[in-house]
Design a protein around this motif. Structure first.
Motif, PDB file in Angstrom:
ATOM      1  N   PHE A 692       1.008  -1.235  -0.075  1.00 37.88           N
ATOM      2  CA  PHE A 692      -0.208   0.128   0.162  1.00 37.88           C
ATOM      3  C   PHE A 692       1.060   1.185   0.333  1.00 37.88           C
ATOM      4  O   PHE A 692       0.493   2.403  -0.800  1.00 37.88           O
ATOM      5  CB  PHE A 692      -1.125   0.422   1.395  1.00 37.88           C
ATOM      6  CG  PHE A 692      -1.382   0.887   1.345  1.00 37.88           C
ATOM      7  CD1 PHE A 692      -3.214   0.848   0.719  1.00 37.88           C
ATOM      8  CD2 PHE A 692      -1.353   2.599   1.860  1.00 37.88           C
ATOM      9  CE1 PHE A 692      -4.169   2.232   0.473  1.00 37.88           C
ATOM     10  CE2 PHE A 692      -2.482   3.403   2.461  1.00 37.88           C
ATOM     11  CZ  PHE A 692      -3.396   3.165   1.723  1.00 37.88           C
ATOM     12  N   ARG A 718      -4.534  -8.309   2.481  1.00 38.68           N
ATOM     13  CA  ARG A 718      -4.493  -7.147   2.670  1.00 38.68           C
ATOM     14  C   ARG A 718      -3.364  -6.658   3.989  1.00 38.68           C
ATOM     15  O   ARG A 718      -3.098  -6.060   4.004  1.00 38.68           O
ATOM     16  CB  ARG A 718      -5.761  -6.646   3.968  1.00 38.68           C
ATOM     17  CG  ARG A 718      -6.932  -6.380   2.453  1.00 38.68           C
ATOM     18  CD  ARG A 718      -7.965  -6.539   3.844  1.00 38.68           C
ATOM     19  NE  ARG A 718      -8.112  -4.976   3.993  1.00 38.68           N
ATOM     20  CZ  ARG A 718      -8.570  -3.272   3.656  1.00 38.68           C
ATOM     21  NH1 ARG A 718      -8.807  -3.652   2.371  1.00 38.68           N
ATOM     22  NH2 ARG A 718      -8.499  -2.560   4.376  1.00 38.68           N
ATOM     23  N   ILE A 723      -1.870  -2.725   3.789  1.00 39.62           N
ATOM     24  CA  ILE A 723      -3.430  -1.924   3.809  1.00 39.62           C
ATOM     25  C   ILE A 723      -4.158  -1.349   4.825  1.00 39.62           C
ATOM     26  O   ILE A 723      -5.035  -2.673   5.619  1.00 39.62           O
ATOM     27  CB  ILE A 723      -4.624  -2.313   2.636  1.00 39.62           C
ATOM     28  CG1 ILE A 723      -3.984  -2.941   1.097  1.00 39.62           C
ATOM     29  CG2 ILE A 723      -6.096  -1.482   2.926  1.00 39.62           C
ATOM     30  CD1 ILE A 723      -4.600  -3.686   0.384  1.00 39.62           C
ATOM     31  N   LYS A 727      -9.162   1.403   4.166  1.00 38.32           N
ATOM     32  CA  LYS A 727      -8.820   2.396   2.862  1.00 38.32           C
ATOM     33  C   LYS A 727      -8.820   0.639   2.474  1.00 38.32           C
ATOM     34  O   LYS A 727      -8.646   0.140   2.289  1.00 38.32           O
ATOM     35  CB  LYS A 727      -7.135   2.443   2.752  1.00 38.32           C
ATOM     36  CG  LYS A 727      -6.925   3.324   4.001  1.00 38.32           C
ATOM     37  CD  LYS A 727      -6.939   4.711   3.782  1.00 38.32           C
ATOM     38  CE  LYS A 727      -6.545   6.112   4.605  1.00 38.32           C
ATOM     39  NZ  LYS A 727      -8.118   7.256   4.239  1.00 38.32           N
ATOM     40  N   ILE A 728      -8.977   1.503   0.815  1.00 35.57           N
ATOM     41  CA  ILE A 728      -9.707   0.740  -0.302  1.00 35.57           C
ATOM     42  C   ILE A 728      -7.627   0.666  -0.514  1.00 35.57           C
ATOM     43  O   ILE A 728      -7.616   2.723  -2.079  1.00 35.57           O
ATOM     44  CB  ILE A 728      -9.924   0.822  -1.748  1.00 35.57           C
ATOM     45  CG1 ILE A 728     -11.417   0.223  -0.775  1.00 35.57           C
ATOM     46  CG2 ILE A 728     -10.423   0.061  -3.021  1.00 35.57           C
ATOM     47  CD1 ILE A 728     -12.363   1.017  -1.255  1.00 35.57           C
ATOM     48  N   MET A 729      -6.359   0.178  -2.259  1.00 36.90           N
ATOM     49  CA  MET A 729      -5.961  -0.438  -2.591  1.00 36.90           C
ATOM     50  C   MET A 729      -6.029   0.718  -4.067  1.00 36.90           C
ATOM     51  O   MET A 729      -6.818  -0.494  -4.169  1.00 36.90           O
ATOM     52  CB  MET A 729      -4.880  -1.178  -2.064  1.00 36.90           C
ATOM     53  CG  MET A 729      -3.521  -1.060  -2.931  1.00 36.90           C
ATOM     54  SD  MET A 729      -2.191  -2.493  -2.320  1.00 36.90           S
ATOM     55  CE  MET A 729      -0.643  -2.437  -3.173  1.00 36.90           C
ATOM     56  N   PRO A 730      -5.747   1.703  -4.539  1.00 35.64           N
ATOM     57  CA  PRO A 730      -5.579   1.686  -6.085  1.00 35.64           C
ATOM     58  C   PRO A 730      -4.932   0.024  -6.716  1.00 35.64           C
ATOM     59  O   PRO A 730      -3.392  -0.275  -6.416  1.00 35.64           O
ATOM     60  CB  PRO A 730      -4.978   3.016  -6.034  1.00 35.64           C
ATOM     61  CG  PRO A 730      -4.458   3.567  -4.571  1.00 35.64           C
ATOM     62  CD  PRO A 730      -4.786   2.590  -3.869  1.00 35.64           C
ATOM     63  N   GLY A 731      -5.591  -0.346  -7.652  1.00 34.09           N
ATOM     64  CA  GLY A 731      -5.173  -1.535  -8.343  1.00 34.09           C
ATOM     65  C   GLY A 731      -5.605  -2.920  -7.385  1.00 34.09           C
ATOM     66  O   GLY A 731      -5.219  -3.179  -8.318  1.00 34.09           O
ATOM     67  N   GLU A 733      -9.239  -3.251  -6.050  1.00 33.90           N
ATOM     68  CA  GLU A 733     -10.020  -3.043  -5.100  1.00 33.90           C
ATOM     69  C   GLU A 733     -10.637  -3.641  -4.965  1.00 33.90           C
ATOM     70  O   GLU A 733     -11.705  -4.024  -4.044  1.00 33.90           O
ATOM     71  CB  GLU A 733     -10.807  -2.308  -6.368  1.00 33.90           C
ATOM     72  CG  GLU A 733     -10.390  -0.142  -6.440  1.00 33.90           C
ATOM     73  CD  GLU A 733      -9.063  -0.614  -7.986  1.00 33.90           C
ATOM     74  OE1 GLU A 733      -9.228  -1.906  -8.332  1.00 33.90           O
ATOM     75  OE2 GLU A 733      -8.641   0.766  -7.741  1.00 33.90           O
ATOM     76  N   GLU A 734     -10.785  -4.710  -5.774  1.00 29.95           N
ATOM     77  CA  GLU A 734     -11.398  -5.845  -5.070  1.00 29.95           C
ATOM     78  C   GLU A 734     -11.005  -6.562  -3.677  1.00 29.95           C
ATOM     79  O   GLU A 734     -11.627  -7.496  -2.916  1.00 29.95           O
ATOM     80  CB  GLU A 734     -10.905  -7.414  -6.690  1.00 29.95           C
ATOM     81  CG  GLU A 734      -9.276  -8.214  -6.340  1.00 29.95           C
ATOM     82  CD  GLU A 734      -8.131  -6.911  -7.056  1.00 29.95           C
ATOM     83  OE1 GLU A 734      -7.351  -7.554  -7.654  1.00 29.95           O
ATOM     84  OE2 GLU A 734      -9.030  -5.951  -7.615  1.00 29.95           O
ATOM     85  N   ASP A 737     -12.603  -2.548   1.260  1.00 34.74           N
ATOM     86  CA  ASP A 737     -11.913  -1.149   2.402  1.00 34.74           C
ATOM     87  C   ASP A 737     -11.493  -2.594   3.939  1.00 34.74           C
ATOM     88  O   ASP A 737     -11.449  -1.783   4.673  1.00 34.74           O
ATOM     89  CB  ASP A 737     -12.668  -0.551   2.946  1.00 34.74           C
ATOM     90  CG  ASP A 737     -14.275  -1.364   3.316  1.00 34.74           C
ATOM     91  OD1 ASP A 737     -14.410  -1.916   3.156  1.00 34.74           O
ATOM     92  OD2 ASP A 737     -14.605  -0.150   3.094  1.00 34.74           O
TER      93      ASP A 737
END
Length: 741
Positions: A692, A718, A723, A727-731, A733-734, A737
């Motif tokens: 992240f 995660r 992460i 929070k949602i990590m770019p790339g 997203e699956e 959060d």
């Protein structure tokens, strides 16, 4: 209201057959019925027209009862006019006549027919008109039915074919018949032609047959000499119609020239030729008959006649220009690149060397080949050229390992022990046709399902003879388990019967050969080479094989669902090529590869060979083709081989690759990959490269992430990627959060 949907053209012709359209015919049952009656009559007429039945009495009998219900109609007159109009219209629609009357000549045939093979319609209601003294080129793509049409004509199976016409068929030689090949050449010629010994001997002498060839069996002749024998038979019989299927196959330039002169000198014989040799057709033929499909004809093809030579035909049909160009548009062959060859690090390093090599056939008085000096590398692109009988095939058999030099102790003859060779010989069809009732996919499956080439292992060059088998038993040999190179000497691990595995011994190749284990070693080398190519891991399923056949232009219709029996000559070549390339060879040897392939397929083959990473050696008389691939020529003449040109250096593609076998997806797997089961298949998640915070993950973390991905453990993934909650990590997203599950 008209309930039927009749053929509009026939309905129009029917209306035009009435004396006057000013007063439309009326029905005794009421004016509303007349259109329905006419529609029904037109529909019945279409059935009669499709069956080519234009007998006016039959038309009156079939259509009269319905038209008689119309008031004040001359039934016989209207039906006669209607029948005549339909027949004339069908002949105009064919577009199958092209100024042929200008050339004159007695009309031998003028018939209309349909032709099918198995359940497939090849030609539907097409016209064939042949005149005496004309030489017709029968052209079309591989698989349209050219050879099938030739066979139907030769056997008198075409509907309406004149029985008094005498035909002679010179076939391509693609079907190998052991009974035929066992016959004595000269005796066979005398018997089938019913000519005197003097005439037969003079004909064969003109074609340069020796006394040994005349008194030998047909099977002992090379492909070129067998074709010459078939041509001699055709010349002596002097038929009304001469049918020739690929007559230039295997022939050298001098014999092709003789054949051109003979055919152009014929004035009373009609010739019908199937050939992919466009320059030959251009010199010989006076007319072209082309297989065509047009929108108005529906899904089936018809024969269309064009007066003039091939060049004139291409001017009228510009889309057929590929007959004069070695290029391809839609068709593409994809050859698998060869894998690593042990010890070979560059494309110019030799894997074959011949210095001072001689070869003499057993019992012969002199050498067929003498003092041969040759070399080959992975960059080699070589054309082996020479007259028929000059020793080209003899040299190739030495290179592929079928024979050994006569002076093996006095020459250098080196072939890399791990070299994988694909050899497509003149008689390659013989092996394929042992599986004539199987599909092409089933043939390849039978051949390679054990992880090696079963057909090659069972061939005469690899088969263990009784004497060798006895030597194996006397030595108490259970098997050869492995092979190694030690101090420049090739050694094999020997397992003896009733001896523990740890007591296995290594014996050099020379020692084993001295014991008489020649064919056993050849089988061992072939199996090891196949394992190096990954054949032991490659799935031999119908799906995998069909993917491979697709790379060689053999569609599923023929590869999986068709049978070998139903393949054309060109399609059989594609099958033989595909089977030969299954083991990813380093050297591809092609003996007359241009036989049976159409121009588009030749263009695809040329492009594939030029982009392929292995070496190529081909025997061919087609300079246009071999010069597009080969920059080096080996000229075989008078027992010698001279080298012209240089192949140069090419990109090294025979490198080590990890053996990866893609597992075939089942229905469940596809559902899981689409997201139907998040606990079973990790392909829906991306691989981890950075966390992240943008830091590169360690190898250990990457392995942990991979395991978690396979389990679908989102929490652990995660955690590894650091992460933060909410929070949602770019790339990624699956992975969510961290709150929702």
């Amino acid at each position: 209201m008209v309930i039927l949907d009749p053929p509009l053209k026939l309905l129009k012709l029917l209306r035009e057959a009435f004396p006057s359209e000013a007063s439309a015919p009326a029905s005794d049952f009421g004016d509303g019925e007349s259109d329905e009656i006419l529609a029904y009559v037109a529909t019945l007429a279409s059935s009669l027209a499709e069956s080519q039945n234009f007998d006016s009495n039959v038309w009156v009998e079939s259509l009269g009862p319905y038209l008689s219900t119309l008031s004040e109609v001359d039934v016989e007159g209207v039906i006669g006019e209607f029948c005549s109009n339909v027949m004339s219209d069908m002949q105009r629609d064919d577009d199958s006549s092209d100024e042929e009357d200008e050339f004159g000549g007695e009309e031998l045939t003028n018939l209309r027919f349909s032709l099918a093979y198995g359940g497939k319609i090849l030609l539907h209601q097409t016209k064939l008109r042949l005149r005496r003294g004309h030489r017709y080129a029968l052209v079309g793509q591989n698989g349209v039915g050219k050879t099938t049409l030739m066979n139907a004509i030769n056997n008198g199976k075409l509907e309406g074919w004149p029985s008094e016409l005498r035909t002679e068929y010179v076939d391509s030689g693609s079907n190998v018949d052991p009974v035929h090949e066992a016959k004595i050449a000269f005796d066979h010629l005398m018997k089938v032609t019913d000519k005197s010994e003097e005439d037969c001997r003079a004909m064969l002498a003109k074609l340069k047959f020796t006394e040994v060839m005349m008194q030998g069996t047909i099977g002992e002749l090379s492909g070129g000499w067998q074709m010459k024998l078939r041509l001699a038979q055709a010349v002596l019989i002097n038929a009304d119609i001469l049918l020739m299927d690929e007559p230039t196959n295997h022939l050298d330039h001098k014999t092709v020239g003789w054949l051109e002169d003979y055919l152009t000198g014929l004035t009373e014989t009609t010739v019908l030729i199937v050939s992919h040799d466009t320059p030959f057709l251009e010199k010989v033929c006076s007319d072209v008959i082309h297989y065509e499909s047009r929108p108005q004809w529906g899904p089936h093809r018809k024969l269309v006649h064009y007066a003039g030579r091939m060049s004139a035909f291409v001017k009228k049909q510009p889309q057929a220009k590929h007959y004069f160009e070695l290029a391809t548009t839609d068709l593409k062959f994809v050859f698998p690149n060869p894998g690593r060859l042990e010890g070979i690090r560059t494309s110019t390093q030799r894997f074959l060397e011949m210095e001072g090599v001689n070869y003499r056939y057993p019992g012969a008085e002199k050498d067929t080949l003498n003092d041969i000096h040759l070399k080959m590398t992975l960059s080699s692109r070589v054309a082996l050229i020479g007259a028929n009988g000059a020793g080209k095939t003899t040299l190739v058999k030495m290179i592929v390992g079928d024979t050994q030099p006569s002076n093996s102790t006095d020459c250098r003859f080196f072939i890399h022990h791990n070299l994988r060779i694909a050899y497509v010989s003149q008689h390659a069809f013989y092996h394929v046709e042992q599986h004539i009732e199987d599909s092409p996919a089933a043939y390849i499956q039978w051949r390679f399902k054990d992880g090696y080439d079963k057909e090659k292992i069972e061939s005469e060059a690899y088969r263990i003879e009784p004497e060798e088998q006895q030597a194996i038993e006397d030595y108490n040999l259970e098997g050869i388990w492995s092979r190694r190179m030690r101090a420049g000497v090739l050694e094999y691990e020997i397992k003896k019967k009733h001896v523990r595995e740890k007591d296995n011994i290594y014996v050099s190749k020379d020692e084993l050969l001295a014991m008489g284990f020649k064919h056993l070693l050849r089988q061992t080398d072939e199996k090891i080479a196949s394992k190096e190519a990954g054949l032991d891991l490659r799935p031999c399923t119908t799906t995998e094989i069909q993917k491979h056949l697709d790379d060689f232009g053999l569609a599923q219709e023929f590869g999986t669902y068709g049978k070998v029996r139903g393949l054309s000559g060109g399609q059989k070549v594609k099958l033989v090529l595909a089977a030969a390339m299954w083991n990813c060879p380093h050297l591809l040897v092609l003996d007359e590869p241009t036989n049976y392939l159409d121009r588009e397929a030749l263009g695809a083959l040329s492009a594939a060979l030029n982009s392929w990473g292995g070496a190529v050696l081909m025997i061919s008389h087609n300079k246009e083709f071999y010069s597009s691939v080969c920059k080096e020529e080996w000229v075989c003449a008078n027992g010698k081989v001279s080298v012209k040109g240089d192949s140069g250096e090419r990109e090294m593609k025979a490198v080590a690759r990890k053996k990866v076998v893609k597992k075939e997806e089942t229905g469940d797997t596809k559902v899981e990959k689409a997201g139907g089961n998040t606990n079973s298949d990790g392909d829906k998640y991306k691989d981890a490269t950075t966390n992240f915070w943008g830091q590169t993950v360690s190898k250990k973390e990457a392995r942990q992430f991979d395991k978690a991905k396979k389990k679908g453990d989102v929490v652990l993934m995660r955690k590894i990627l650091q992460i933060p909650m909410n929070k949602i990590m770019p790339g990624m997203e699956e992975l969510g959060d961290g709150k929702t599950k």
